[in-house]
Scaffold this motif. Structure first.
Motif, PDB file in Angstrom:
ATOM      1  N   ARG A  37      42.625 -38.530  -9.503  1.00 31.18           N
ATOM      2  CA  ARG A  37      42.645 -38.837  -7.773  1.00 31.18           C
ATOM      3  C   ARG A  37      43.115 -40.140  -7.184  1.00 31.18           C
ATOM      4  O   ARG A  37      42.572 -40.927  -8.087  1.00 31.18           O
ATOM      5  CB  ARG A  37      41.527 -38.600  -6.812  1.00 31.18           C
ATOM      6  CG  ARG A  37      41.025 -36.338  -8.125  1.00 31.18           C
ATOM      7  CD  ARG A  37      40.165 -36.494  -6.981  1.00 31.18           C
ATOM      8  NE  ARG A  37      38.401 -37.311  -7.717  1.00 31.18           N
ATOM      9  CZ  ARG A  37      37.554 -37.603  -6.531  1.00 31.18           C
ATOM     10  NH1 ARG A  37      37.451 -35.810  -5.809  1.00 31.18           N
ATOM     11  NH2 ARG A  37      35.887 -38.390  -6.837  1.00 31.18           N
ATOM     12  N   TYR A  49      41.808 -38.723   2.317  1.00 33.87           N
ATOM     13  CA  TYR A  49      42.654 -38.018   0.278  1.00 33.87           C
ATOM     14  C   TYR A  49      43.468 -38.288   0.595  1.00 33.87           C
ATOM     15  O   TYR A  49      44.212 -38.057   1.381  1.00 33.87           O
ATOM     16  CB  TYR A  49      41.811 -36.255   0.284  1.00 33.87           C
ATOM     17  CG  TYR A  49      42.824 -36.059  -0.449  1.00 33.87           C
ATOM     18  CD1 TYR A  49      43.000 -34.983  -0.321  1.00 33.87           C
ATOM     19  CD2 TYR A  49      42.348 -36.113  -2.076  1.00 33.87           C
ATOM     20  CE1 TYR A  49      43.789 -33.893  -1.052  1.00 33.87           C
ATOM     21  CE2 TYR A  49      42.553 -35.597  -3.515  1.00 33.87           C
ATOM     22  CZ  TYR A  49      43.706 -34.260  -2.619  1.00 33.87           C
ATOM     23  OH  TYR A  49      44.354 -33.527  -3.424  1.00 33.87           O
ATOM     24  N   PHE A  52      45.732 -35.890  -6.347  1.00 36.03           N
ATOM     25  CA  PHE A  52      45.553 -35.350  -7.140  1.00 36.03           C
ATOM     26  C   PHE A  52      46.429 -35.040  -8.549  1.00 36.03           C
ATOM     27  O   PHE A  52      46.917 -33.968  -7.735  1.00 36.03           O
ATOM     28  CB  PHE A  52      44.246 -34.337  -7.617  1.00 36.03           C
ATOM     29  CG  PHE A  52      43.820 -32.817  -7.123  1.00 36.03           C
ATOM     30  CD1 PHE A  52      43.660 -32.962  -6.109  1.00 36.03           C
ATOM     31  CD2 PHE A  52      43.997 -32.943  -8.567  1.00 36.03           C
ATOM     32  CE1 PHE A  52      43.284 -31.566  -6.190  1.00 36.03           C
ATOM     33  CE2 PHE A  52      44.414 -31.079  -8.818  1.00 36.03           C
ATOM     34  CZ  PHE A  52      43.810 -30.851  -7.294  1.00 36.03           C
TER      35      PHE A  52
END
Length: 121
Positions: A37, A49, A52
């Motif tokens: 990730r 985020y 990934f």
């Protein structure tokens, strides 16, 4: 235990491409049940985020960054790489690579120390 280390340029100019590499030790990036990730933290903000890559090579990206993001890997070097195109000052952040091993109810996470990336003209 998995260990991760980010490497790459710390300073970029707007419109350049950010390329960060994560070197992995302690297990293979192709080992089953791993997810590799990328996460970032802009100054004064929370974790964001980025995306990934799974152990099988499939990728998932954050919708907000998808058009500019690519995650790839080099199994021979046990590394995975983040590319972020057309950077702007808003991409200034500490960038982390991380691993997640997950199967059934089991989850194990490890993080790199983080790499400061500054975008400035």
């Amino acid at each position: 235990q998995v260990q991760l280390q980010e490497s790459g340029p710390g300073l970029l100019k707007p419109s350049q491409t950010l390329s960060l590499t994560c070197s992995v030790s302690g297990d293979s990036i192709t080992a089953n049940d791993y997810y590799w990730r990328w996460i970032r933290q802009p100054p004064g903000k929370g974790l964001e985020y980025i995306g990934f890559m799974s152990y099988s090579g499939s990728t998932v990206y954050s919708p907000s960054l998808k058009s500019r993001t690519s995650i790839s890997s080099d199994a021979s070097k046990n590394q995975f790489t983040l590319q972020l195109n057309s950077v702007t000052p808003e991409d200034t952040a500490v960038y982390y690579c991380a691993s997640r091993k997950a199967y059934g109810d089991y989850t194990e996470d490890h993080w790199g120390q983080g790499a400061q990336v500054t975008v400035s003209s």
